[in-house]
Structures are given as C-alpha cells and as structure tokens.
Design an enzyme around this catalytic site. Structure first.
Site, PDB file in Angstrom:
ATOM      1  N   GLY A   1      -3.286   0.739   9.549  1.00  0.00           N
ATOM      2  CA  GLY A   1      -3.677   1.233   8.240  1.00  0.00           C
ATOM      3  C   GLY A   1      -5.159   1.524   8.116  1.00  0.00           C
ATOM      4  CB  ALA A   2      -8.194  -0.404   9.023  1.00  0.00           C
TER       5      ALA A   2
ATOM      6  CG  ASN B   1      -7.523   0.647  -1.020  1.00  0.00           C
ATOM      7  OD1 ASN B   1      -7.710   1.720  -1.602  1.00  0.00           O
ATOM      8  ND2 ASN B   1      -8.504  -0.035  -0.464  1.00  0.00           N
TER       9      ASN B   1
ATOM     10  CE  LYS C   1      -4.249  -1.795   2.049  1.00  0.00           C
ATOM     11  NZ  LYS C   1      -5.291  -1.595   3.068  1.00  0.00           N
TER      12      LYS C   1
ATOM     13  N   GLY D   1      -7.508   1.484  17.651  1.00  0.00           N
ATOM     14  CA  GLY D   1      -6.539   1.118  16.626  1.00  0.00           C
ATOM     15  C   GLY D   1      -5.870   2.333  16.007  1.00  0.00           C
ATOM     16  CB  ALA D   2      -2.961   3.836  15.817  1.00  0.00           C
TER      17      ALA D   2
ATOM     18  NE  ARG E   1      -2.932  -3.957  21.517  1.00  0.00           N
ATOM     19  CZ  ARG E   1      -2.972  -5.150  20.967  1.00  0.00           C
ATOM     20  NH1 ARG E   1      -2.952  -6.225  21.727  1.00  0.00           N
ATOM     21  NH2 ARG E   1      -3.019  -5.294  19.667  1.00  0.00           N
TER      22      ARG E   1
ATOM     23  CG  ASP F   1      -8.527   0.537   3.041  1.00  0.00           C
ATOM     24  OD1 ASP F   1      -9.130  -0.380   2.467  1.00  0.00           O
ATOM     25  OD2 ASP F   1      -7.295   0.554   3.193  1.00  0.00           O
TER      26      ASP F   1
END
Length: 282
Positions: free
Chosen positions: A133-134, A92, A71, A130-131, A155, A107
């Site tokens: 790609g998505a 993508n 990507k 979360g951090a 985290r 995405d």
C-alpha cells in the site's frame, strides 16, 4: 464551545489512543494553533465500517483517517474520490466537502512533500523497494510529480507486476519490475532510492532490505518510510556511504499537515508535530 470531532477509523491499535504517535502528533498541532478540534482513535471492526461512516456523517465530523484493513473497503461508503486516491484504489483520509465525504490519500503526498525538501522528482530515476500500500501510494505520487523511470524491487512478482502495470497504464512514468534473491545493485544513474517496505520496523530494528550496500553512491537520495526507529538500518548504511537521507518521520508529519489542511484549511506548524514524534521515539 462545541467541538468538531475528527477521528481515525482503524482496524486495531496495539497501544491506547493516548500513546498513539499519530494522535499525539495531530493533537499537538491543534493545541499549538488553538484549534477547537479533537482527533480521537476509534477501533472499528470491518463489519461495522459502514455504520461508523454513517455515524461520522450524523455527528458532523469534518473528516477522518482510516488505516488497514479499511483503506479499500471504505470507498463504497464515500461520495467520491480525489484523483490520486482513484488511481491507487485506496483511501486513508476522508474529507467533508459540503454534505459529502470525499476520499483522499495522503500517504504518497506526505512522502512527496518530504522528498521535495531535498529534490524535485521530475525527470528523475527512482528505485523503490516494495509493492504494498505505501509503495503504491508513493509510486503514483512520484509519477504524477514527473518521475521519469521507476524501478520496483519486490520479492513477489505478482504484486510487483500489478504496481508496475498500474504505473504504466495510469501515469506517464516508465515502470519496470526487478525480482529475485540476489542483493540488488542500485544503478549508477539512479537519483532516488526508497524503502517502502516494513523491513527495519520495530521490533526488527536490524532488518535490512535485499540491497547491495556497496552500490549506494554519494549524492543518491535515500528515503525510508520506517518511523520506529527513525534512524533505520537503511538510513545508517546510506549515511555511511555519503548519501543524503530522509527518515520516515518526514512522511508521517507531512501526511498530518496535509490532512489537517484538508479538514480545516489551515497550514499547521510541521515542526511542532515532528518534535512530538521525536520525543515519542527518543
């Protein structure tokens, strides 16, 4: 009749192309609309990525998708980037425009289109786990769509702070980071919660994000990017608390719809694509 070949450039798939959900979904849309196009799966090792893009040019492909690990690396082989892809630094979806391949990222756009079936994110507070790609793609598109505040729960402080810094410097949204091992309590004034991690994905079907489920309140919109299973642990927990929910299939389907629109100019039937995925994951 000549075919235009549309390919997904990937690092590796564990399943044959015929069984790949994305291939099945896109091919179903092409058949339904009578489009003389094929969507094929090609495994391309990182060292041959440049050759693969040259081949796509030489064969007149109308575009291609690329997945991890390509990507970011694919960007140097393209002729330009769309606005959100440039901000994310990831592509993508490559689209032939004239004699050029332009990199886009569907995405976050796919997620946003799914989210808008329930709400407009403008002026909303969003909590996102979360951090990666998505999360990066979703966060940028939410910010571009007018989300007022985005709380990143992650985290890793380093990776989380990188996303927060990106959003604060490149968009008008106000982003902040939360880290730690304590179960996260969703603020009462949050309107949207997103799981943009892979927690809960098959085979870890009972995996749960570090969330205090008791803080999920009725009316909160809870979205998960997990597609297998569609009814992830987060979705089940949120439904039990009276939240409105969005499973990961909506994001994937809309990614496909947007990609096909880029490549062909045609608005395909999203229902055909979703039913294909539902049959695969039943």
């Amino acid at each position: 009749m000549a075919h235009n070949f549309l390919s997904r450039l990937t690092g590796s798939f564990a399943m044959p192309a015929a069984e790949n959900p994305t291939v099945a979904m896109v091919e179903a849309a092409y058949r339904h609309h009578g489009l003389d196009i094929r969507y094929i799966n090609c495994e391309v090792p990182p060292e041959r990525l440049g050759d693969a893009v040259k081949g796509a040019r030489a064969m007149g492909w109308i575009g291609f998708n690329c997945s991890i690990p390509h990507k970011v690396a694919v960007i140097k082989h393209l002729d330009g980037l769309g606005e959100s892809a440039a901000v994310m630094g990831a592509v993508n979806c490559a689209v032939r425009r004239g004699d050029q391949f332009i990199g886009e990222n569907t995405d976050g756009k796919g997620f946003l289109q799914s989210l808008r079936t329930l709400t407009d994110p403008r002026d909303k507070m969003v909590v996102m786990f979360g951090a990666g790609g998505a999360a990066r793609a979703i966060g940028v598109e939410l910010a571009f769509a007018g989300a007022k505040r985005i709380i990143i729960v992650n985290r890793s402080a380093e990776r989380g702070q990188a996303l927060v810094d990106l959003l604060n410097s490149k968009t008008t949204a106000r982003a902040e980071l939360v880290t730690g091992t304590t179960s996260y309590r969703v603020p009462k004034d949050a309107q949207i919660l997103v799981n943009a991690t892979s927690i809960g994905l098959y085979p870890d079907v009972e995996g749960r994000i570090n969330l205090d489920v008791a803080s999920l309140h009725p009316g909160l919109i809870v979205a998960d990017v997990i597609t297998n299973p569609p009814r992830s642990p987060l979705i089940r927990d949120a439904e039990a608390r009276g939240c409105r929910t969005l499973d990961g299939l909506g994001m994937v389907v809309n990614q496909g719809v947007i990609g096909i629109k880029y490549w062909t100019g045609i608005d395909v039937d999203a229902g055909v694509m979703r039913r294909t995925l539902e049959d695969l994951f039943a």
